[in-house]
Every structure is written in C-alpha cells, then in structure tokens.
Design an enzyme around this catalytic site. Structure first.
Site, PDB file in Angstrom:
ATOM      1  N   TYR A 116     -18.797 -11.662 -16.672  1.00  0.00           N
ATOM      2  CA  TYR A 116     -19.684 -11.438 -17.825  1.00  0.00           C
ATOM      3  C   TYR A 116     -19.767  -9.970 -18.207  1.00  0.00           C
ATOM      4  O   TYR A 116     -19.892  -9.623 -19.376  1.00  0.00           O
ATOM      5  CB  TYR A 116     -21.077 -12.009 -17.542  1.00  0.00           C
ATOM      6  CG  TYR A 116     -21.180 -13.443 -17.992  1.00  0.00           C
ATOM      7  CD1 TYR A 116     -21.197 -13.746 -19.360  1.00  0.00           C
ATOM      8  CD2 TYR A 116     -21.218 -14.488 -17.086  1.00  0.00           C
ATOM      9  CE1 TYR A 116     -21.244 -15.059 -19.779  1.00  0.00           C
ATOM     10  CE2 TYR A 116     -21.270 -15.804 -17.505  1.00  0.00           C
ATOM     11  CZ  TYR A 116     -21.283 -16.085 -18.857  1.00  0.00           C
ATOM     12  OH  TYR A 116     -21.342 -17.370 -19.289  1.00  0.00           O
ATOM     13  N   GLU A 212     -14.577 -30.297   7.825  1.00  0.00           N
ATOM     14  CA  GLU A 212     -14.102 -30.049   6.475  1.00  0.00           C
ATOM     15  C   GLU A 212     -15.227 -29.884   5.472  1.00  0.00           C
ATOM     16  O   GLU A 212     -15.229 -28.979   4.663  1.00  0.00           O
ATOM     17  CB  GLU A 212     -13.158 -31.183   6.043  1.00  0.00           C
ATOM     18  CG  GLU A 212     -12.515 -30.934   4.684  1.00  0.00           C
ATOM     19  CD  GLU A 212     -11.343 -31.863   4.395  1.00  0.00           C
ATOM     20  OE1 GLU A 212     -10.715 -32.356   5.350  1.00  0.00           O
ATOM     21  OE2 GLU A 212     -11.056 -32.098   3.209  1.00  0.00           O
ATOM     22  N   ASP A 264      -9.777 -34.152   7.427  1.00  0.00           N
ATOM     23  CA  ASP A 264      -9.304 -35.478   7.030  1.00  0.00           C
ATOM     24  C   ASP A 264      -7.852 -35.656   7.434  1.00  0.00           C
ATOM     25  O   ASP A 264      -7.087 -34.692   7.545  1.00  0.00           O
ATOM     26  CB  ASP A 264      -9.417 -35.650   5.506  1.00  0.00           C
ATOM     27  CG  ASP A 264     -10.857 -35.793   5.062  1.00  0.00           C
ATOM     28  OD1 ASP A 264     -11.729 -36.032   5.934  1.00  0.00           O
ATOM     29  OD2 ASP A 264     -11.124 -35.649   3.842  1.00  0.00           O
TER      30      ASP A 264
END
Lengths: 384, 720
Positions: A116, A212, A264
């Site tokens: 910004y 995870e 996973d």
C-alpha cells in the site's frame, strides 16, 4: 553525480541497539549502492539495469554435502527499456525507496503495508504502480536477493502464520512467553524470529512434532500430546512460511531438537517435507537459515492404509496433476538417490489414492495422537 | 406414360388418363418468352425490389457495352420516377418508370425491335468476346417484366446519327411469338429527352451547370424507359449499391443517378462506408474523383479518361470444346464453306496452326484434302480425343480487358474510404479452353467497420454481382485465402474479420455464371485458384503494411510505457540518492526517445508507395491514405510530469497538445493545397522537419511525446 549532505543513515533519529543500528546502516548502504549505480547509468546515457539473481529451478543447486538447496550464481538483468521489465523496474525502485524510508524511520511494515505504501497512480496516467499484492511480494523477494539482505533486514514482515505449544519458554521482544500455558490457540509464530527478536530461555522438550495444519495440531494439543511426550508441537498452516521454518531450524540447530513431521500422504505433503528439509527454489538464497537437513517424515505413509486397517472411505483418488507432481518429486535429486523415498512415492502411485492425516480419525478420534504417533516414534519408523 | 397404360390394363374403372393421341394435341412448342414469363425469377425478377434493380442493371450493362464498342467514354444517366408517390406508407411496392440514357452510338432503326423485343437475341451470345452482356436476354426481359406488371410498353429514344433526328418507339413484346409489337414509331428531335432536365431540383441545377444530359455529350445515344412494379429501397442489393459498384469497376464511366422522391426505408444496412453525402462533400476538393450529391442527384464522376482497351473476339480453343459442339461446328462449316477439315481446324479454332492442323488430320487418319463433310462421327470423336491429348498453346489473351491495377485503385479510392489499398492483376489463365483473367483489390482500415467480416465485392466483366454471394467461386476463394498469414483475423473456414473490403474481378470471354440472372460465378478449380493467387498477392502487401503498423504501434506503446514510468523512477531514485529528479527524468526521457525512434518514422518504407498524383500509381499497386489512418491508440494520455506531486496531474491534463496550436502548423496547412495522397519524398522531408522541431530545448512542461503518440492527426502538419 554529487551526493548530497543529508545521507539517510546519518539523519536516522531513532536510537536502537548497537547491533541493529549497525545492520540497518549496512542495509541502507546496499540500497544506496544499487540506486547510485542506476543514477550513474542514467546520467551517463547508459540503460538503467538492476541485476537480480534468478530464483528459478535452473539456478538452484543441490548441495549434497550440506543436504540443502542453494542458489546458483545466475542473475537476470532487469532493464528499464524493455516492455516486459519496464514496470517491474519501476516497482523495484519504488520498493527500494519505501524500504529506505522504513529503515530511516526505524519501523517495520507488513508485506501488505509495503504494497500500500508504494501503490499509487502513476503521475499523469490512470495506471497504478501496483495493482495487487501478488505483484508486490515478488518484487520484495527480488530486492532481498538483489541487495543480499534478508526480509527482516528490510524491515518487512509477513503475517503471523502457524502456532506453537510445548515445553519451552521463549522471550519475544523482551516478553517472556511460556509455551506450556498457551491455552487452545497456541503461540502464533511471527514472521521474524531472529535471535535479536526471539530468544530461547528454557527448554525441556526432547523433540519437535511438526504437523501440517491447524486441525491436526488442535487434536494433539487437546490431547496434551506435548505434555505426555515432552515435546514442542508446531504447525505451519500448510506450506510453512519463513517464520515457522526459521524457528524450527533454530530449535534444531541451537537446541539440537529433532524435527519430526506428520504430513498428509500426498505429493503436497511430500513437497512440504522437502521444503522443510532442503529448502525451496524461490527461497534457495535463504536455505542456510531455513533448511533442516535432518528433519524426519513420520507419516502418514502409503502403507498406513493397510497397516492401520483404514476404511475405504478415506481414499481420495489421485488426480492427473497429483501423479505428475509425484513423479516430479520422485525425480528431485535428494529423493532420487533415496531408496526409502522412491519406495514411498511408488507406493503412493500404486495405491492410486492419497490420504489426509485426518483419515486416522476414522479409527478413533484420538488414534493419531494416542496410538499412531507414539507407536511410530517408539519404533523410530520414519523416513529421513 | 407407362404408369397410365398399366393402370388401364389392371383396372376395370373407366380410364382417367389421356391417350397418346389426346396428349399429342396439347404438345406444342414453348416460346422462350413464355418460358421466362413463368420463370421470371431465373432472370432476376423474383420480387419488386430486385426487379427494379435488374431493370437498371440490364440497361446500364447494355449502355456501357455499347459505348465501349463505339469508342465513346460512357456518360450514363439513370432516372427512377415514382409514378405513385401518394401511395399509402404500408404498400409493399409502387410503380416506377426507369429510364437509362446513354451517349453510346445509338441503334439503327431496323434493329430496335430485335434488340428490345426478343429474348435471346443479341450480338454477344455467338461470339467469344469479353462483354458485360452474354446471352441477349437482359433488356428484353426487363421490358417484358414491365409489360407484365404494368401493361405499359417500353419507350425507346435512339439517335444513331448525330446529324439526323432520333427515333422514338414504343414496343410491347408478344410473348407467344417472341417478337416485339411496335405501338408507336416516329421521329423526334427530343434527344436527350428534354423533360428529364427539369425533373428535380438537382437535375435543374446540374443542367444549368451543363453537366446533366448536355446535348454536346449526348450527340448520339439511346434512352430506354420501362415502367414496372417495383420497390426502391436502399441498402444491400439496391440500385444505389449497384451503381456505386459499377462506378468502382468502371472508372472510365460517368454515371448520374436521379433516385425517386420516395424511398422505402427499412433496416439501415448502409452501403460502403464513406460514400454517404457528407463524406462526398469533403471529397470534392480532394484530387481523386469522389462521388458527390447535388439536390438528391448522385454523380459518380469519371475516374480515368481512357476507355478500356478494345477486346478482340476469339475463336474457341480446341481444349475447351465439347463433342456435341464440335459436331455442330462441323455441320455449320459444311453448310457455309464446304471446305476441308484442314481448313476448318485452322479457321474455326484459335491456336491451331497449319502444322498442328495436319497433325490432327493424320492423327485421325485423313488427309489435309479430306472434306469436312466426309468426316464420320467416330472420326469426330477421335478428333475430340486428339484435341484433349495434344499440347497446345493457351488461347490468346488480347481478348481480355482487365480493369487494371491503376483503375482498380482509382475505383476503390472513389468508393471506399480506407487507409490502405492494394490491387493485383493476374496473368491470363484458361478454364475449359476459355481465357480469363482475375484481378483483386483490397481496401483496409479507415472508416471501414473493424468488428465485422470483410465485405466481398464481386465483378464479372465489370458488372457487379450482388446476390448469391456464398455460391460464388470468388467468395470461396476469399474464404480459402490464408488471411491469418497477413496479420488479419480469420475464423476457421470463413471470411476474414476486420476493416477490409475485398474486390474480385473476373474478366473472360465467357464468364461461367451459375444461373441466367448472372449472380454468381461457377466454381471452377482453375478460376478459384487464380482468385486465391490474386488475393494472396494483395494479402502479402497488406501483411507487410500491417506488420509495419503493428511494429510502430508497439514502439509507440513502448515509449508510452517508458515515459509513464520514468517519472516514478526519477522520484524514487531522488528519494534514495538525493540526485536531482528533473535531471534524472530528462536523462531517462532522452534515452527512452532514442530507444523508440522507430515510432517517429513514417509509413514510407518497403513497398509502401505513396504518391501525389493519382495518375502516377506505382506498379506495386498500393496506395496509402495517411489521413485515414486511425491514430495509434494509447491507454491514457501522458501528461507532462512535474515534480510537485499534487499540482502536477491537474495542470498537466489541461495542457493542449503542442502540435495543434503551433502557428507554424496552420501556415503549412494553408500553403499546401490538400492532396489526398502524400508522396514518399514529401513524407521524409516532413519527418526531418518534425524531428528538428522536437530537438529544440524541452522545458519541463513540454508534453511527453504528444505528437509522436498521435502520428496522424487530421490536421497534422506532417500530412499536408
């Protein structure tokens, strides 16, 4: 090409610790050198160019000895007078100027804040200097590598991401934080965790269990896993950000804690492990600070479907993209030479399905924290 | 027949069918005229609107042919009078009187009935010569259509001799006998007919100026009036379009059109953009002839002053002949000359020399003294085979008069407002033993609509073809041309999309039309191939031009981008190093200018020939009209950069582009009488001028390349 009297570093008003100030002066000097070279070229009638080390796979070298990814020596020129790079050149200059201001003011800014700060309409046109933050973030990474300065040295930080609980007490900007007493939310991992910000005060933990994502972390925290097994419990909300990885690396390096990952059973999980262990391509220049070559992959494994007697319902079919990705990962030099990983990835491919850590919940709500992980830890059944 | 007898045999009921005898009583010859009365649509009289167009077309075609054959530069007036102007607005059609007056050689009295009153009577059917008319159906069919719809006869004024009085005839065709019945036959001094000179405000004005039906110009000539049930409506397939396209293909003709007072206006499907009255007005002062309008009268001026070269009549070529025709030709020859086969071959065919003729004779086992009458049909068949196998020179091509690259461009320039024109004429080629020649021209850009499929305008022997576009060989050729290679968009297997007009002309001694109304050219492979080759030639020129333009546009965008960013860069560098922002900006701006110098160049390189005189077109067949080139777009105008942050934007936006207000500019404009086309020499001289202008000291308020970003402003000093 006369340099004016009020050099920014000398006019810096804020007092700071000697070390920080010294570091900031060095960064300021780097920015000034970059800008002065461009000024020299501009006024000398030569094309302004920024040299930026390339953050691509081709410029990433696998350092087998250290077990980490390192950035090669290739740089790309970013000339101003090229349609493809003209805007990026301008953006690089804008960010350099923004960072110089940040350091001068002794303030830090988020990535979004920097975006910004530099975002405005180009004078006399309807075009914005930046349209989205996605344009801005890579420019900052470019500046990091071009200046050879880290993000925190540029006074820029990312949003907090990831959490930590466990048998450790740390000091964060002077505040003592007891990670044993963090309730259900845990200690939010800041993006800058350098020793001048965070110090380790007291640690009884024997290892770090990194999971995870938050949902799995919640399971372990609710079951007080870290208490029972005397460890530190972290998650990185998927692909762990730099702050999380740096903290894990410091815990590993400074406190000699093994890092054990529960991710996973899919190419994405394997990739997260790879990044934690060897570093990533885009941040290869920071691998020495981020990579944890002895991180371990506990699970979940392709064999778990049978070994744990999971229900068919937990299977998620591999997509074509998954298969492609798995093959790519199998071909990474650090996995290619590793028999265990070749076997693991082939098992995933021959299974034809992937599994999330949550699939273990089908056995029992706390199966993962009370049976699965403790058993595997005991058996030292992991991949390295 | 068979069915009838079978039924009779197997049925006990009384016979319902007719006997062969009974039927024979009803069997009689059908006259051609009767056939066409019932099949008017075959000739182009399907509906009132088309009937009006066809009437005009047939008469104009005849007039042009007659003028050219008589060696006279055609001056043709087309007048359409609305005979029922007070009809209700809802009526689908009205009664019109169509009059076409030409300055041709006129018609001798005894031929008038035959020419206007008989179908399939004409000078053009039996010969192989390039002309607009082919069959001898046209004008008599138009007269017949008028007679059927209104009962009014055709009125003809013709003056074959400048020193004698004109003939005034009224003809009504008897469809049974295919003969005209003369209802009035007298001599008159009223040619060209006086009454038309005062028919409207526009004609009065033009007559006063001496440019409408002037007796000097119309010393001889013919005027035909036909009354018919019709509908006058502008748009595609209208009389206006036909005349406009005719003017394009016949730049040597001057055509004046007096439209009816009332138009049936329906959907605003406009004609070629740029030929509207307003466009014509400004066109007047420009060098090339432009269509103009005076009090409702449209004048298509003459673009070139020479008649097309006279075409020769040729004998058929052995390769194009059919067996039946060969037999017929032999029979005719026997009847008229009673000569030898050897002579027959030499005199009745083209490209058969004495040695070839004797070769043919020996090939079928007869001597050079064998009479044509003694040739038996099997031998004729053999001869036909020999024709097929023999290698022969292609037919002569002096029988063709292509429009020519220069005239094509003049015609297109007259009718289509574009920025780029290219034309090409192919060498003559042969289909079925008939020579033909293809010409193509394209116009690109300018006022043409950019988001539509290209417009294809088709001509055969200088006659515009307005209907059945998709059945036409030329249309297929346009579709099959790889326009993508020439930087155009082209959806698969269809017309290219973009501001493009494609013009195709086929000149031939016999144009193979798909029907009697002559609306589409039959799709012979040889013809389509030639068309494609001609289009590809034009396409390549267009491609070169477009790529050059694209390059310029990219360069311009590039500079644009650079100039946009260097202000920001200068500010940033100033913030870091304290180096003077203005100094940095100027240094970078200078570099940006150098990097993109190409954008300042003009389109006066490789093959883009730009000429002042329209008579001086290059062989390249390309015209460029810089005035018509759209300014290169840019996303946002670059305002001068000031380094006082807040003020800069607003003050910059108000500043007018410097090139417009400079007094030097207006002087230049006034000094130079606006030529439409700019010469190569001129342009380079001007760009030098321009570059010396910009190199003058630049102040901080100097607009960042406002001249360069719009290289073709209408009043840009570089153009005029």
């Amino acid at each position: 090409m006369a340099k004016k009297s009020n050099t920014p570093a000398s006019s810096s008003p804020k007092p700071a610790s000697g070390k920080v100030k010294e570091r900031d002066i060095a960064t300021q000097r780097k920015i000034l050198t970059l800008a002065e070279e461009i000024v020299r070229r501009s006024l000398g009638g030569r094309e302004p160019i920024v040299q930026i080390p390339t953050r691509t796979k081709s410029n990433t070298i696998w350092n087998k000895k250290k077990g980490i990814l390192e950035m090669g020596g290739a740089t790309a020129e970013r000339p101003l007078f090229d349609l493809k790079t003209a805007k990026q050149f301008m953006q690089t200059m804008l960010h350099a100027s923004t960072i110089k201001d940040l350091i001068e003011a002794q303030k830090t800014s988020s990535l979004r804040g920097v975006f910004y700060k530099a975002k405005h309409t180009v004078a006399g046109t309807k075009e914005n200097t930046f349209d989205t933050q996605d344009e801005s973030d890579p420019i900052l990474e470019d500046l990091e590598v071009a200046l050879g300065a880290l993000r925190e040295e540029l006074h820029v930080f990312a949003e907090n991401r990831g959490s930590m609980v466990g048998n450790i007490t740390i000091v964060d900007k002077g505040d003592e934080i007891d990670c044993r007493r963090m309730g259900s939310g845990g200690y939010a991992l800041p993006s800058i965790v350098e020793p001048d910000i965070i110090q380790f005060k007291k640690c009884e933990a024997k290892f770090v269990l990194h999971v995870e994502k938050g949902t799995v972390w919640n399971r372990f925290n609710e079951d007080r896993f870290w208490e029972k097994h005397n460890c530190i419990l972290t998650h990185g909300a998927g692909q762990p950000p730099r702050g999380c990885r740096r903290l894990l690396q410091r815990l590993n390096q400074e406190l000699k804690l093994p890092i054990i990952c529960v991710l996973d059973n899919d190419p994405w999980g394997h990739y997260i492990y790879s990044v934690i262990k060897q570093g990533s391509i885009s941040l290869a220049f920071e691998s020495t600070r981020l990579a944890i070559p002895d991180a371990k992959f506990l699970g979940i494994r392709a064999k778990d479907f049978r070994e744990c007697g999971l229900d068919d319902a937990v299977k998620i079919d591999l997509t074509d993209n998954d298969i492609k990705r798995a093959r790519e990962i199998a071909a990474y030099p650090w996995f290619e030479a590793h028999k265990g990983w070749q076997k693991e990835i082939n098992a995933l491919l021959s299974n034809g399905f992937k599994m999330e850590v949550e699939s273990l919940i089908t056995k029992d709500i706390s199966y993962v924290s009370e049976t699965y992980v403790p058993e595997r830890l005991k058996a030292k059944d992991w991949l390295e | 027949m068979k069915a009838v007898t079978e039924r009779a045999a197997h049925s006990t009921k009384p016979r319902r069918g007719a006997t062969a005898e009974e039927m024979s009583a009803r069997q009689k010859e059908v006259s051609v005229s009767e056939f066409f009365v019932k099949n008017r649509h075959l000739l182009g009289f399907d509906n009132p609107r088309k009937a009006l167009l066809t009437t005009v077309k047939e008469a104009v075609d005849n007039s042009l042919d007659a003028c050219e054959e008589g060696g006279i530069l055609p001056d043709i007036a087309v007048v359409i009078e609305d005979l029922d102007p007070r009809r209700p607005a809802t009526s689908k059609s009205s009664r019109y009187r169509v009059t076409i007056i030409d300055n041709g050689p006129g018609i001798v009295r005894k031929q008038v009935e035959n020419i206007f009153g008989r179908l399939l009577y004409g000078s053009k059917f039996h010969r192989l010569k390039m002309s607009r008319g082919q069959q001898g159906i046209g004008i008599s069919a138009a007269g017949m259509n008028g007679l059927i719809t209104t009962g009014r006869p055709m009125v003809i004024h013709t003056k074959p001799n400048a020193k004698q009085a004109a003939h005034h005839l009224e003809l009504a065709m008897n469809t049974k006998t295919n003969r005209a019945e003369v209802t009035l036959d007298k001599e008159t001094k009223d040619f060209p007919p006086e009454r038309f000179r005062t028919i409207s405000a526009g004609t009065k004005q033009l007559s006063a100026e001496g440019t409408f039906l002037s007796p000097d110009v119309f010393a001889t000539g013919t005027s035909v009036s036909i009354e018919l049930e019709g509908k006058y409506q502008k748009g595609r397939g209208s009389v206006d379009e036909f005349l406009e396209l005719t003017a394009i293909a016949n730049p040597h003709a001057r055509i004046i059109f007096v439209p009816p007072s009332r138009t049936t206006q329906e959907e605003g499907d406009d004609l070629l953009p740029g030929t509207s009255a307003s466009a014509a007005q400004e066109g007047k002062k420009e060098a090339p002839a432009q269509t103009s309008e005076t009090g409702g009268v449209i004048v298509y001026p003459r673009g070139v002053q020479e008649l097309p070269p006279e075409t020769k009549e040729i004998q058929p070529h052995p390769k194009g002949i059919e067996l039946g025709i060969l037999l017929q030709m032999l029979k005719d020859y026997e009847a008229s000359e009673k000569g030898t086969l050897y002579d027959f071959l030499q005199t009745r065919f083209c490209r058969v020399s004495s040695s070839t003729a004797s070769k043919f004779c020996s090939a079928i086992g007869v001597t050079s003294r064998t009479k044509a009458a003694d040739i038996e049909p099997p031998e004729v068949e053999k001869l036909f085979k020999v024709f097929e196998d023999e290698r022969l020179a292609p037919p002569p091509t002096d029988c063709l008069a292509p429009i020519g690259v220069r005239q094509l461009l003049a015609g297109l320039l007259k009718g289509v407002k574009a920025e780029f024109y290219a034309a090409s004429t192919r060498e003559a080629a042969v289909y079925r033993g008939r020579p033909f020649q293809i010409e193509a021209a394209i116009a690109f850009g300018g006022d043409l609509p950019a988001d539509q499929s290209a417009r294809v305008i088709r001509f055969a022997n200088r006659v515009p073809l307005l209907f059945q576009q998709s059945a036409c060989s030329s249309f297929k050729a346009v579709e099959e041309t790889p326009w993508k290679n020439y930087a155009m968009q082209q959806p698969r297997g269809s017309l290219p999309v973009g501001p493009l007009v494609v013009m195709i002309h086929m000149a031939s001694v016999w144009v193979p039309f798909t029907s009697e109304s002559k609306e589409a050219i039959a799709d012979y492979d040889e013809i389509r191939k030639e068309m494609k080759l001609a289009l590809m030639e034009c396409g390549r020129k267009l491609g070169t031009y477009l790529r050059k333009r694209q390059k310029m546009r990219r360069e311009s965008e590039r500079r644009d981008v650079f100039e946009r960013y260097i202000g920001e860069i200068a500010k940033s560098l100033n913030a870091i190093t304290n180096e003077d922002a203005k100094r940095l900006y100027d240094a970078l701006l200078e570099q940006a200018r150098k990097k993109t110098a190409v954008a300042d160049q003009h389109l006066d390189e490789d093959g883009k020939v730009v000429r002042e005189e329209e008579d001086d077109f290059d062989d390249d067949g390309v015209i460029l009209v810089p005035t018509a080139i759209a300014p290169i777009e840019q996303s946002a105008p670059i305002a001068p950069i000031s380094f006082e942050p807040v003020e800069s934007k607003s003050s910059a936006a108000k500043k007018p582009p410097s090139s417009k207000s400079a007094p030097k500019t207006t002087e230049k404009q006034a000094a130079k009488a606006a030529p439409a086309i700019v010469t190569k020499k001129d342009l380079s001289a001007r760009s030098e001028e321009k570059s010396s202008g910009t190199s003058k000291p630049a102040t901080s308020s100097k607009s960042a390349g406002s001249t360069a970003n719009k290289p073709f402003e209408d009043d840009d000093p570089r153009l005029f």
